[in-house]
Write a protein that holds these residues in place. Structure first.
Motif, PDB file in Angstrom:
ATOM      1  N   ALA A 243       0.908  -1.215  -0.007  1.00 26.39           N
ATOM      2  CA  ALA A 243      -0.057   0.068  -0.002  1.00 26.39           C
ATOM      3  C   ALA A 243       0.858   1.320  -0.060  1.00 26.39           C
ATOM      4  CB  ALA A 243      -0.954   0.040   1.145  1.00 26.39           C
ATOM      5  N   PRO A 244       0.522   2.349  -0.732  1.00 29.68           N
ATOM      6  CA  PRO A 244       1.379   3.558  -0.589  1.00 29.68           C
ATOM      7  C   PRO A 244       1.655   3.890   0.766  1.00 29.68           C
ATOM      8  CG  PRO A 244      -0.784   3.956  -1.547  1.00 29.68           C
ATOM      9  CD  PRO A 244      -0.851   2.427  -1.403  1.00 29.68           C
ATOM     10  N   PRO A 245       2.849   4.231   1.230  1.00 29.65           N
ATOM     11  CA  PRO A 245       2.806   4.716   2.486  1.00 29.65           C
ATOM     12  C   PRO A 245       2.046   6.002   2.689  1.00 29.65           C
ATOM     13  CG  PRO A 245       5.022   4.868   1.378  1.00 29.65           C
ATOM     14  CD  PRO A 245       3.918   4.277   0.656  1.00 29.65           C
ATOM     15  N   PRO A 246       1.733   6.484   4.018  1.00 26.30           N
ATOM     16  CA  PRO A 246       0.868   7.792   4.060  1.00 26.30           C
ATOM     17  C   PRO A 246       2.188   8.615   3.771  1.00 26.30           C
ATOM     18  CG  PRO A 246       1.565   6.439   6.186  1.00 26.30           C
ATOM     19  CD  PRO A 246       1.982   5.655   5.091  1.00 26.30           C
ATOM     20  N   LYS A 247       1.503   9.701   3.141  1.00 30.52           N
ATOM     21  CA  LYS A 247       2.285  11.141   2.828  1.00 30.52           C
ATOM     22  C   LYS A 247       2.972  11.780   3.847  1.00 30.52           C
ATOM     23  CE  LYS A 247      -0.248  12.926  -0.906  1.00 30.52           C
ATOM     24  NZ  LYS A 247       0.547  11.946  -2.121  1.00 30.52           N
ATOM     25  N   LYS A 345       6.352  33.636  -7.613  1.00 35.98           N
ATOM     26  CA  LYS A 345       6.013  32.204  -7.300  1.00 35.98           C
ATOM     27  C   LYS A 345       5.628  32.249  -5.862  1.00 35.98           C
ATOM     28  CE  LYS A 345       7.346  27.581  -7.418  1.00 35.98           C
ATOM     29  NZ  LYS A 345       8.358  26.512  -7.950  1.00 35.98           N
ATOM     30  N   ALA A 346       4.716  31.416  -5.163  1.00 33.94           N
ATOM     31  CA  ALA A 346       4.352  31.141  -4.129  1.00 33.94           C
ATOM     32  C   ALA A 346       3.842  29.966  -3.642  1.00 33.94           C
ATOM     33  CB  ALA A 346       3.220  32.093  -3.413  1.00 33.94           C
ATOM     34  N   GLY A 347       3.848  29.535  -2.340  1.00 30.79           N
ATOM     35  CA  GLY A 347       3.222  27.956  -2.343  1.00 30.79           C
ATOM     36  C   GLY A 347       3.223  27.831  -0.595  1.00 30.79           C
ATOM     37  N   VAL A 348       2.501  26.706  -0.433  1.00 33.25           N
ATOM     38  CA  VAL A 348       2.219  26.265   0.860  1.00 33.25           C
ATOM     39  C   VAL A 348       2.828  24.912   0.969  1.00 33.25           C
ATOM     40  CG1 VAL A 348       0.349  27.865   1.114  1.00 33.25           C
ATOM     41  CG2 VAL A 348      -0.084  25.397   0.680  1.00 33.25           C
ATOM     42  N   MET A 349       3.221  24.639   2.101  1.00 32.30           N
ATOM     43  CA  MET A 349       3.644  23.010   2.351  1.00 32.30           C
ATOM     44  C   MET A 349       3.055  22.713   3.737  1.00 32.30           C
ATOM     45  SD  MET A 349       6.984  21.150   2.292  1.00 32.30           S
ATOM     46  CE  MET A 349       7.901  21.537   3.836  1.00 32.30           C
ATOM     47  N   LEU A 350       2.280  21.587   3.861  1.00 32.75           N
ATOM     48  CA  LEU A 350       1.840  21.050   5.017  1.00 32.75           C
ATOM     49  C   LEU A 350       2.665  19.987   5.578  1.00 32.75           C
ATOM     50  CD1 LEU A 350      -2.123  20.859   4.291  1.00 32.75           C
ATOM     51  CD2 LEU A 350      -0.920  22.491   5.563  1.00 32.75           C
ATOM     52  N   SER A 351       2.995  19.761   6.770  1.00 36.62           N
ATOM     53  CA  SER A 351       3.871  18.631   7.264  1.00 36.62           C
ATOM     54  C   SER A 351       3.626  18.325   8.643  1.00 36.62           C
ATOM     55  CB  SER A 351       5.388  19.147   6.936  1.00 36.62           C
ATOM     56  OG  SER A 351       5.678  20.287   7.813  1.00 36.62           O
ATOM     57  N   GLU A 352       4.264  17.383   9.141  1.00 39.93           N
ATOM     58  CA  GLU A 352       3.866  16.827  10.551  1.00 39.93           C
ATOM     59  C   GLU A 352       2.463  16.245  10.205  1.00 39.93           C
ATOM     60  OE1 GLU A 352       6.175  16.804  13.551  1.00 39.93           O
ATOM     61  OE2 GLU A 352       7.412  17.517  11.916  1.00 39.93           O
ATOM     62  N   LEU A 353       2.518  15.498   9.247  1.00 43.07           N
ATOM     63  CA  LEU A 353       1.199  14.954   9.059  1.00 43.07           C
ATOM     64  C   LEU A 353       0.787  13.707  10.149  1.00 43.07           C
ATOM     65  CD1 LEU A 353       0.903  14.974   5.241  1.00 43.07           C
ATOM     66  CD2 LEU A 353       0.637  17.046   6.827  1.00 43.07           C
ATOM     67  N   THR A 354      -0.333  13.493  10.524  1.00 43.63           N
ATOM     68  CA  THR A 354      -0.826  12.482  11.152  1.00 43.63           C
ATOM     69  C   THR A 354      -2.161  11.906  10.827  1.00 43.63           C
ATOM     70  OG1 THR A 354      -1.851  13.976  12.931  1.00 43.63           O
ATOM     71  CG2 THR A 354       0.452  13.120  13.420  1.00 43.63           C
ATOM     72  N   ASP A 355      -2.476  10.759  10.969  1.00 41.46           N
ATOM     73  CA  ASP A 355      -3.771  10.148  10.802  1.00 41.46           C
ATOM     74  C   ASP A 355      -4.508  10.516  12.214  1.00 41.46           C
ATOM     75  OD1 ASP A 355      -3.243   8.033  12.321  1.00 41.46           O
ATOM     76  OD2 ASP A 355      -2.778   6.602  10.945  1.00 41.46           O
ATOM     77  N   ASP A 356      -5.994  10.140  11.771  1.00 43.02           N
ATOM     78  CA  ASP A 356      -6.992  10.363  12.629  1.00 43.02           C
ATOM     79  C   ASP A 356      -6.376   9.624  14.203  1.00 43.02           C
ATOM     80  OD1 ASP A 356     -10.459  10.177  12.420  1.00 43.02           O
ATOM     81  OD2 ASP A 356      -9.209  11.022  13.979  1.00 43.02           O
ATOM     82  N   SER A 357      -6.055   8.420  14.071  1.00 44.35           N
ATOM     83  CA  SER A 357      -5.714   7.931  15.393  1.00 44.35           C
ATOM     84  C   SER A 357      -4.728   8.294  16.360  1.00 44.35           C
ATOM     85  CB  SER A 357      -5.144   6.137  14.885  1.00 44.35           C
ATOM     86  OG  SER A 357      -4.147   6.110  14.355  1.00 44.35           O
ATOM     87  N   ALA A 358      -3.887   8.885  15.462  1.00 49.77           N
ATOM     88  CA  ALA A 358      -2.556   9.501  16.639  1.00 49.77           C
ATOM     89  C   ALA A 358      -2.829  10.951  17.145  1.00 49.77           C
ATOM     90  CB  ALA A 358      -1.501  10.034  15.284  1.00 49.77           C
ATOM     91  N   LEU A 359      -4.070  11.261  16.782  1.00 53.42           N
ATOM     92  CA  LEU A 359      -4.191  12.626  17.381  1.00 53.42           C
ATOM     93  C   LEU A 359      -4.436  12.750  18.825  1.00 53.42           C
ATOM     94  CD1 LEU A 359      -7.021  14.024  14.986  1.00 53.42           C
ATOM     95  CD2 LEU A 359      -4.687  14.776  15.216  1.00 53.42           C
TER      96      LEU A 359
END
Length: 428
Positions: A243-247, A345-359
């Motif tokens: 399965a693709p690993p989570p981003k 140019k401009a942009g945004v990056m989201l990181s420190e991503l967690t899934d539901d259960s880790a909250l």
DNA sequence: TCTGGGGTCCTAGGACCC
DNA sequence: TCTGGGGTCCTAGGACCC
């Protein structure tokens, strides 16, 4: 333990082939596909390659060739390519028990044990024919005991027409013969920098890399190149992804179609990027713990003052609420914006991503809108996503409305042939 | 005049701890 | 006055991929 066998199925000139598929009148015409903003060449049909058009060249460098040979230009149409890719992958998934979709135009298939049923060569031919029949796109197939060798087999299948587009490289003697013919920079994992350092060590062909002492490779380069050499020798080192690993991070950024000066216009762009990034986040059922925003001028344009700045923030509790993330993005943007520059140019990056259960719950309570445990926020976002999926009238942030000054240039865009009823191709 | 966007992994080096 | 060495964590930067 059974020796594994992998196939790499890779579409030929994928973007260019997608465009040609819907334009039979261009069957023998050179076609190139351009990057966002119609900047440089990202795909070429075989006729365009034969003319010597190089990957990545700025389109303005080849104006002469375009005129002279009647090269047809296309702006990137990712809606079309994404849909065609999906069709190819569905076809492959019906043919093999394990498929690892590696990129938009290629997939690894696990063929271990298949030999009892049919020859690898036969399977490769079948895969190629089936994709062509079901989807209409040409592919090549490389088969080998490691993925690095499968890549190389695929390279040979593309490069040598006599192979018929299918190369079975499970035989070690055949592996050695091919390795001896392939320049080292064609090996998967060897880029420009490493190739030139290898060259300085008189390692110029793939077989020389395969025969180099592993400890030397690890010491002078890294464990990555050591693994590559092992794989060239038929020893699998890369784990199979079922399965693709989570981003781990989600980016959304764009060069602008024209220079942008005003804060209000950057706000509009960054709102858009933050909204898109957060949609991707929800698509993967993830929450972001950190947000970064950047803006910059055009570093290639030395005649104007240069400025490049980023800022980031860690959230008290991870969020997937567009309103929260856009609000933070606006705060960051205003903190780094300086008047008087020509922004490109401009942009945004989201990181420190967690899934539901880790909250984890916010220590100070969840009064902030859109925190992890706000059921209202989740319901609102899912309703917005649902509406945006189904309808052409999008729900968006107020700041996003109106014609975008930063919109990218797409002067050669083809229709959404397969994803919009209004743009279906017509057969006359 | 014109130069893409979105990712991953690894390493080196500094801070800090015991 | 002597000024170790191993471990962990974090970050920045480099390299690669398509």
């Amino acid at each position: 333990m059974k020796q594994p066998v992998f196939a790499l199925v890779d579409c030929n000139n994928f973007y260019a082939s997608c465009e040609k598929l819907f334009r039979p009148d261009l069957r023998n015409t050179p076609v190139v596909v351009l990057s966002n903003n119609d900047g440089c060449v990202v795909a070429r049909s075989k006729e365009a390659k034969a003319l010597g058009i190089k990957m990545g060249v700025p389109v303005h460098h080849i104006k002469q060739e375009i005129r002279q040979h009647g090269i047809q230009l296309f702006s990137s149409n990712y809606t079309l390519y994404g849909d065609m890719s999906h069709r190819v992958m569905m076809t492959l998934e019906a043919m093999a028990p394990k498929v690892d979709v590696y990129s938009i135009d290629e997939a690894f298939l696990d063929l271990t044990g298949l030999e009892r049923l049919m020859s690898y060569q036969n399977f490769g031919q079948q895969a190629k024919d089936t994709v062509h029949q079901n989807v209409g796109l040409p592919v090549c197939v490389g088969i080998a005991p490691t993925r690095t060798l499968a890549k190389l087999a695929n390279y040979a299948a593309k490069k040598y027409p006599a192979t018929g587009g299918v190369v079975d490289l499970t035989n070690p003697a055949r592996q050695r013969r091919l390795l001896a013919r392939v320049p080292v920079d064609e090996v998967w994992g060897v880029g420009r920098k490493i190739a030139s350092r290898l060259q300085a060590m008189n390692i110029v062909t793939a077989i020389q890399l395969a025969d180099t002492d592993l400890a030397t490779l690890r010491k002078r380069f890294s464990v990555v190149l050591e693994r590559t050499a092992r794989e060239l020798n038929g020893v699998p080192c890369l784990p199979w992804e079922d399965a693709p690993p989570p981003k781990k991070q989600i980016m959304c950024s764009r060069s602008f179609g024209q220079p942008v000066y005003a804060l209000a216009n950057l706000e509009e762009a960054v709102t858009h990027f933050a909204t898109r990034a957060t949609e991707k986040l929800r698509g993967g059922q993830q929450y972001a713990g950190e947000l970064m925003v950047f803006i910059r001028t055009n570093p290639f344009k030395s005649t104007v003052p240069q400025y490049s700045k980023s800022a980031s923030v860690r959230f008290i509790s991870a969020s997937q609420d567009s309103r929260v993330i856009v609000q933070h993005a606006m705060n960051l943007l205003r903190s780094i914006y300086r008047d008087g520059f020509e922004y490109a140019k401009a942009g945004v990056m989201l990181s420190e991503l967690t899934d539901d259960s880790a909250l984890q719950d916010d220590l100070f309570g969840s009064s902030e809108i859109g925190t992890a445990h706000s059921a209202r926020s989740e319901r609102l976002m899912s309703v917005i996503d649902e509406i945006n999926r189904k309808s052409r009238a999008k729900i968006c942030m107020a700041r996003e409305t109106g014609p975008a000054v930063y919109a990218m240039r797409r002067e050669h865009l083809s229709p959404a042939y397969t994803t919009d009823w209004g743009e279906l191709p017509r057969v006359l």
